[in-house]
Motif scaffolding. Structure first.
Motif, short mmCIF file in Angstrom:
data_model
loop_
_atom_site.label_atom_id
_atom_site.label_comp_id
_atom_site.label_asym_id
_atom_site.label_seq_id
_atom_site.Cartn_x
_atom_site.Cartn_y
_atom_site.Cartn_z
N LYS A 251 -9.66 14.24 -42.53
CA LYS A 251 -10.24 15.07 -41.47
C LYS A 251 -11.49 14.42 -40.92
O LYS A 251 -12.11 13.56 -41.56
CB LYS A 251 -10.55 16.47 -42.00
N ASN A 252 -11.89 14.86 -39.72
CA ASN A 252 -13.09 14.31 -39.10
C ASN A 252 -14.30 14.56 -39.99
O ASN A 252 -14.48 15.64 -40.54
CB ASN A 252 -13.33 14.96 -37.72
N GLU A 258 -6.57 9.86 -45.94
CA GLU A 258 -5.41 10.28 -46.75
C GLU A 258 -4.82 9.06 -47.46
O GLU A 258 -4.58 8.03 -46.84
CB GLU A 258 -4.37 10.91 -45.83
N PRO A 259 -4.62 9.13 -48.78
CA PRO A 259 -4.10 7.97 -49.52
C PRO A 259 -2.66 7.64 -49.12
O PRO A 259 -1.90 8.51 -48.70
CB PRO A 259 -4.17 8.41 -50.99
#
Length: 566
Positions: A251-252, A258-259
């Motif tokens: 997310k900002n 995200e892996p």
């Protein structure tokens, strides 16, 4: 202690090395899956991840070994090479190939059981990760990765509208896993002694499921079910720092993208491709030998349903004590059965004595006209294929100055070849024979079985007496079971010059040998000598003789135990 080291030292060393490699691989791969790459995989699966992957590494190693002990042409070549450049103790280890084959199979079974149990837990936890759809649970967040666009995924179960059973039968890993497990169960259960002896065909055919087993094994890892974080993702996303921020991944404002995950490339084929190629070469050699013409020159039916086949094949060369595999295409296109050669290298033919004890031998008996009183024409005899000859422990008889030969029932066959060779060598006046004394023991449960072998002993007895070598061969024949009417007949004729059972001057003994006394007497007569003890007979007798070899080392005598294992 020295005697134990001579008999079992190298075997124990080989087993310890094999066990050590298994232990090393298990620990090494258990620890590998505790690294950061697998941090998020463990977040879903827990310790079951390492418990699944560690035995998989051991399975690769043992599946690499399992075919090698049954490449009999390879072993025969190695045996000849080792005998030339190494000690006979090293060559003797190859005679225990079937024992090692069984040990490796048991190890495969153990690691397979651990691998399957661990993966059952893994599938349940993968399923739970999809079913517990709570965004506040890291297991769900990890399981949901990859559901948007073409991003990589971690959980191979991609929806909550399924179950582990469906996944098991719709994925490469699941289908191949089921197939190779069923094949392994059938192979191992059909190898039990009771099935192998009573229903050899069942053992033979189910054992060839190893082809399906190896095909499934090679493709098992292509599904890449177990997935870890990629190297690029690890550089951008440190799991130790980002694990507590899983709700804001990608997310900002978040510094934890995200892996991304990927499965390991399949590795099993790298372990087994070499042995598989060797085994294919082995089968090609057998196919070549299958095509070679074998001529049956004589068929003799001996008492106690023992069939003697005398054969010739172009280019056939043998040593005393070796064995061959025989196939009869008219009976079965797939079955090959091992039989010891009872002829001597000096003869112009090779022969095998076959006891009629099962379906295959019964059919061979009928095909060779064993049930007919008249002679069979050569063109009516069945076609045979021969693979071999192959070396056995009995090949080493002439490497010992003093030899003890112990045969039980039809197990006397390898020593028929040895004694015939002794006969020919002494007849030809050869003086370079290293062996100076042979003690021969034959244990048999019925009088009829003595008849075919007694002729050889009578000829040998007369030959040795004529050459002034009566003390060279000391033979003892034991009848272990007899009927009351036979006992009365034996008592009546006990004073006759020749034995009433065998016709030999040496009288038949009744019961079983007192091995402790026999070994003590032999040791006392040959102090400071290495005595080769050779057995072809049941495992129980082998254990008894092995114990005697270890316990009788007084006076510097050393007993070296050798047992036929094909």
């Amino acid at each position: 202690m020295g005697n134990f080291a001579a008999n079992e030292g190298l075997s124990i060393f080989v087993i310890l090395v094999w066990l050590g490699i298994n232990a090393f691989l298990f620990v090494q791969f258990y620890l590998v899956f505790l690294t950061d790459k697998w941090f998020y995989t463990r977040a879903i699966l827990g310790d079951a991840l390492s418990w699944a992957r560690a035995p998989a590494a051991c399975l690769n190693f043992n599946c690499m070994l399992i075919l090698l002990p049954v490449c009999r042409n390879l072993l025969s070549m190695l045996r000849g090479t080792i005998q030339v450049c190494c000690s006979r103790t090293a060559a003797r280890q190859l005679d225990r190939n079937i024992t090692f084959h069984k040990l490796v199979a048991y190890m495969i079974a153990v690691h397979t059981a651990v691998h399957i149990l661990a993966h059952l837990f893994n599938f349940e936890r993968f399923m739970d990760g999809q079913l517990n759809r709570d965004a506040h649970l890291i297991t769900f967040v990890l399981s949901d990765i990859g559901n948007r666009g073409n991003a990589s995924y971690l959980n191979p179960i991609r929806t909550n509208e399924t179950n582990p059973t469906i996944i098991m039968f719709t994925t490469i890993a699941g289908v191949t896993g089921v197939v190779i497990t069923l094949a392994l169960i059938l192979i191992i259960t059909s190898s039990m002694e009771v099935i192998r002896r009573s229903y050899f065909e069942v053992f033979w055919f189910t054992h060839h499921l190893f082809v399906i087993f190896f095909i499934g094994l090679v493709f098992h890892g292509f599904g890449r079910i177990v997935r870890g974080q990629t190297a690029a993702s690890l550089r951008a996303h440190n799991p130790l720092e980002c694990v507590d921020k899983f709700e804001t991944w990608g997310k900002n404002g978040s510094n934890c993208p995200e892996p991304e995950f990927a499965g390991n490339p399949p590795m099993t084929w790298k372990w087994v491709v070499g042995p598989m190629i060797l085994y294919v070469c082995e089968r090609l050699v057998r196919l070549y030998r299958y095509q070679q013409k074998v001529v049956i020159t004589k068929v003799v039916m001996h008492p106690s349903k023992t069939l003697e086949l005398r054969m010739k094949r172009k280019g056939f060369h043998m040593e005393a004590g070796q064995y061959v595999f025989i196939q009869c295409p008219s009976i079965s296109a797939l079955e090959w059965h091992p039989f010891t050669l009872t002829s001597a290298p000096e003869e112009d033919h090779f022969s095998a004595h076959i006891r009629i004890v099962g379906d295959w031998t019964e059919k061979l008996y009928l095909a060779c006209g064993g049930d007919k009183s008249e002679s069979q024409d050569a063109w009516m005899l069945p076609r045979l294929a021969i693979d071999g000859p192959f070396g056995t422990a009995s090949e080493d008889v002439f490497r010992y100055e003093v030899v003890v030969l112990v045969g039980a029932g039809i197990g006397v066959t390898p020593f028929a070849s040895v004694l015939k060779s002794v006969w020919y060598q002494t007849s030809q006046g050869q003086e370079d024979v290293f062996t100076k004394k042979i003690y021969f023991y034959w244990l048999c449960p019925e009088t009829q079985a003595f008849e075919w072998f007694a002729d050889l002993l009578q000829s040998l007895e007369g030959q040795m007496t004529e050459k002034g070598l009566a003390d060279f061969l000391n033979y003892n024949i034991y009848l272990t079971r007899w009927k009351e009417n036979e006992a009365a007949h034996f008592r009546v004729h006990h004073e006759a010059e020749n034995d009433p059972i065998t016709g030999l001057k040496q009288k038949t003994l009744y019961g079983k040998p007192n091995w402790d006394n026999e070994f003590t007497n032999i040791g006392a007569k040959h102090p400071g000598t290495k005595v080769g003890v050779f057995l072809c007979g049941p495992t129980v007798l082998g254990k008894a003789l092995a114990r005697q070899c270890l316990s009788h080392s007084e006076g510097g005598v050393e007993f070296i135990f050798n047992k036929e294992n094909f």
